[in-house]
Design a protein around this motif. Structure first.
Motif, mmCIF file in Angstrom:
data_model
loop_
_atom_site.group_PDB
_atom_site.id
_atom_site.type_symbol
_atom_site.label_atom_id
_atom_site.label_comp_id
_atom_site.label_asym_id
_atom_site.label_seq_id
_atom_site.Cartn_x
_atom_site.Cartn_y
_atom_site.Cartn_z
ATOM 1 N N PHE A 54 -57.351 23.982 22.356
ATOM 2 C CA PHE A 54 -56.806 25.247 22.709
ATOM 3 C C PHE A 54 -56.455 25.939 22.248
ATOM 4 N N ILE A 55 -57.102 26.656 20.659
ATOM 5 C CA ILE A 55 -56.489 27.488 19.651
ATOM 6 C C ILE A 55 -55.105 28.609 20.322
ATOM 7 N N THR A 56 -54.337 28.824 20.064
ATOM 8 C CA THR A 56 -53.405 29.638 20.560
ATOM 9 C C THR A 56 -52.985 30.722 19.515
ATOM 10 N N ARG A 57 -51.978 31.392 20.242
ATOM 11 C CA ARG A 57 -51.984 32.565 19.041
ATOM 12 C C ARG A 57 -50.875 31.603 17.774
ATOM 13 N N LYS A 58 -49.828 31.334 18.384
ATOM 14 C CA LYS A 58 -48.464 30.034 17.225
ATOM 15 C C LYS A 58 -50.071 29.666 16.473
ATOM 16 N N ASP A 59 -50.991 29.133 16.854
ATOM 17 C CA ASP A 59 -52.023 28.011 16.176
ATOM 18 C C ASP A 59 -52.578 29.129 15.040
ATOM 19 N N ILE A 60 -53.381 30.481 15.238
ATOM 20 C CA ILE A 60 -53.508 31.389 13.831
ATOM 21 C C ILE A 60 -52.811 31.884 13.289
ATOM 22 N N GLU A 61 -51.623 32.122 13.854
ATOM 23 C CA GLU A 61 -50.495 33.341 13.505
ATOM 24 C C GLU A 61 -49.865 31.628 12.659
ATOM 25 N N LYS A 62 -49.541 30.160 12.863
ATOM 26 C CA LYS A 62 -49.829 29.422 11.582
ATOM 27 C C LYS A 62 -50.092 29.297 10.545
ATOM 28 N N SER A 63 -51.566 29.192 10.734
ATOM 29 C CA SER A 63 -52.682 29.444 9.621
ATOM 30 C C SER A 63 -52.616 30.647 8.760
ATOM 31 N N LEU A 64 -52.184 31.793 9.533
ATOM 32 C CA LEU A 64 -52.422 32.793 8.530
ATOM 33 C C LEU A 64 -50.973 32.647 7.677
ATOM 34 N N VAL A 65 -50.287 32.451 8.242
ATOM 35 C CA VAL A 65 -49.548 32.098 6.667
ATOM 36 C C VAL A 65 -49.473 31.388 5.605
ATOM 37 N N GLU A 66 -49.877 30.191 5.725
ATOM 38 C CA GLU A 66 -50.030 28.808 5.171
ATOM 39 C C GLU A 66 -50.980 30.350 4.231
ATOM 40 N N HIS A 67 -52.081 30.622 5.044
ATOM 41 C CA HIS A 67 -52.859 31.426 3.815
ATOM 42 C C HIS A 67 -52.533 32.256 3.441
ATOM 43 N N GLY A 68 -50.859 32.707 3.030
ATOM 44 C CA GLY A 68 -50.718 33.904 2.491
ATOM 45 C C GLY A 68 -49.989 35.757 2.990
ATOM 46 N N PHE A 69 -50.142 35.051 4.317
ATOM 47 C CA PHE A 69 -49.912 36.460 5.125
ATOM 48 C C PHE A 69 -48.576 36.638 5.336
ATOM 49 N N PRO A 70 -47.981 37.728 4.912
ATOM 50 C CA PRO A 70 -46.539 37.571 4.558
ATOM 51 C C PRO A 70 -45.558 37.197 6.899
ATOM 52 N N GLU A 71 -45.565 36.015 7.383
ATOM 53 C CA GLU A 71 -45.155 35.780 8.820
ATOM 54 C C GLU A 71 -44.457 37.515 9.487
ATOM 55 N N ASN A 72 -43.020 37.730 8.251
ATOM 56 C CA ASN A 72 -43.097 38.863 9.375
ATOM 57 C C ASN A 72 -43.651 40.657 8.509
ATOM 58 N N LYS A 73 -44.683 40.509 8.506
ATOM 59 C CA LYS A 73 -46.039 41.107 8.620
ATOM 60 C C LYS A 73 -46.611 41.328 10.029
ATOM 61 N N LEU A 74 -46.691 40.071 10.282
ATOM 62 C CA LEU A 74 -47.483 39.630 11.430
ATOM 63 C C LEU A 74 -47.756 40.657 12.488
ATOM 64 N N PRO A 75 -45.760 40.962 13.272
ATOM 65 C CA PRO A 75 -46.151 41.726 14.262
ATOM 66 C C PRO A 75 -46.733 43.582 15.013
ATOM 67 N N LYS A 76 -46.643 43.656 13.189
ATOM 68 C CA LYS A 76 -48.404 44.807 12.688
ATOM 69 C C LYS A 76 -48.961 45.071 13.307
ATOM 70 N N TYR A 77 -49.705 43.341 13.138
ATOM 71 C CA TYR A 77 -51.245 43.685 13.286
ATOM 72 C C TYR A 77 -51.281 42.895 15.032
ATOM 73 N N ASP A 78 -50.852 41.765 15.225
ATOM 74 C CA ASP A 78 -50.935 41.241 15.873
ATOM 75 C C ASP A 78 -51.686 41.682 17.521
ATOM 76 N N GLU A 79 -53.081 41.549 17.710
ATOM 77 C CA GLU A 79 -52.956 42.378 18.809
ATOM 78 C C GLU A 79 -52.605 43.884 18.997
ATOM 79 N N ARG A 80 -52.327 44.056 18.206
ATOM 80 C CA ARG A 80 -51.680 46.033 18.049
ATOM 81 C C ARG A 80 -52.485 46.552 17.462
ATOM 82 N N LYS A 81 -52.426 48.549 18.151
ATOM 83 C CA LYS A 81 -53.174 49.408 16.975
ATOM 84 C C LYS A 81 -51.921 49.581 16.110
ATOM 85 N N PRO A 82 -52.946 49.551 15.233
ATOM 86 C CA PRO A 82 -52.214 49.417 13.501
ATOM 87 C C PRO A 82 -51.159 50.852 14.060
ATOM 88 N N GLY A 83 -50.090 51.519 13.871
ATOM 89 C CA GLY A 83 -49.398 52.525 13.501
ATOM 90 C C GLY A 83 -50.609 53.424 11.742
#
Length: 272
Positions: free
Chosen positions: A29-58
């Protein structure tokens, strides 16, 4: 090997059903936390995840460079997980990414509003107004997320293998239905074709990420498709020289493949 994606309304028992299904199938089961961990490991800033994760971008977020970087790294994270085989995904637009993969089963979970309200009130100790507000906000965000990042209608039942109503089906029954679907629809041929498809998609995404993140190639909407031993680059640029650079680099990265450019060159094109 199968890839099962669960798309769900809030309070439609998505996580519960995904976890139960993965246990019954002995899938990961690939959870939200699994995906977020992978994103951060690949270089995406953790503090910017809430702007995009299953959200309509402003408005500003939708124009930011982060948006495209998020999508490219999200695709990489999803494809890397899918390449391991036998996985259950929840959310993140996975149903759209894997839409044309032969061994993919896409499930949408819904429930009527009263059921969703009551579940949220029970789970969160909220009043009815708070629960309704959460439902409205969640639905709007998920519609906007899928439209912005995948250009699909999240609520359209034609985008899924099946839509299950969890007002009627509890966790056990819903997971049993999906289990039966997987046994009925996935066979040796679809497994083989699906595995090959995922391998090509992953190779193409790794190429794109290398061009963007390592070589800083400035091509908007850069995408690659692999057909047999040919890589087709797609996107929009304002410079023929940039397109030639991308094609040359792709040939160096994948020397065993023929590289074709379907990149549109539009002079005076500017990314906002």
């Amino acid at each position: 090997m199968a890839i099962i994606t669960i798309s769900r309304e809030v309070a439609a028992l998505g996580d519960e059903i995904a976890a139960a299904l993965a246990k019954k199938l002995d899938y990961k089961f690939i959870t939200r936390k699994d995906i977020e961990k992978s994103l951060v490991e690949h270089g995406f800033p953790e503090n910017k995840l809430p702007k995009y994760d299953e959200r309509k971008p402003g408005f500003l977020a939708s124009l930011a460079k982060d948006r495209d970087e998020y999508l490219d790294l999200l695709h990489l994270a999803l494809l890397e997980a899918a390449d391991q085989g036998n996985v259950v995904f929840i959310g993140r637009g996975a149903f759209a990414l894997f839409a044309n993969v032969p061994n993919h089963i896409g499930i949408r979970l819904i429930a009527d509003e009263n059921t969703r309200i009551q579940r949220l009130m029970d789970e969160k100790s909220w009043n009815e107004k708070q629960a309704k507000q959460r439902i409205t906000e969640s639905d709007e965000n998920r519609v906007g997320f899928h439209k912005s990042f995948y250009n699909v209608d999240w609520a359209d039942p034609q985008n899924y293998t099946a839509v299950l109503n969890t007002t009627i089906l509890d966790c056990e029954a819903a997971s049993d239905v999906i289990l039966a679907l997987s046994k009925a629809l996935i066979n040796e041929k679809s497994e083989h074709e699906g595995k090959e498809k995922i391998e090509k998609m992953l190779k193409a995404q790794k190429l794109i990420n290398q061009l963007i993140f390592d070589y800083k190639v400035k091509i908007e909407f850069l995408h690659a498709v692999i057909e047999d031993k040919t890589v087709i680059l797609q996107g929009v640029s304002d410079s023929i020289a940039t397109v030639e650079k991308a094609t040359r680099l792709a040939a160096e990265i994948l020397p065993d493949y023929k590289i074709q450019s379907a990149i549109s060159v539009i002079h005076d094109f500017k990314a906002y």
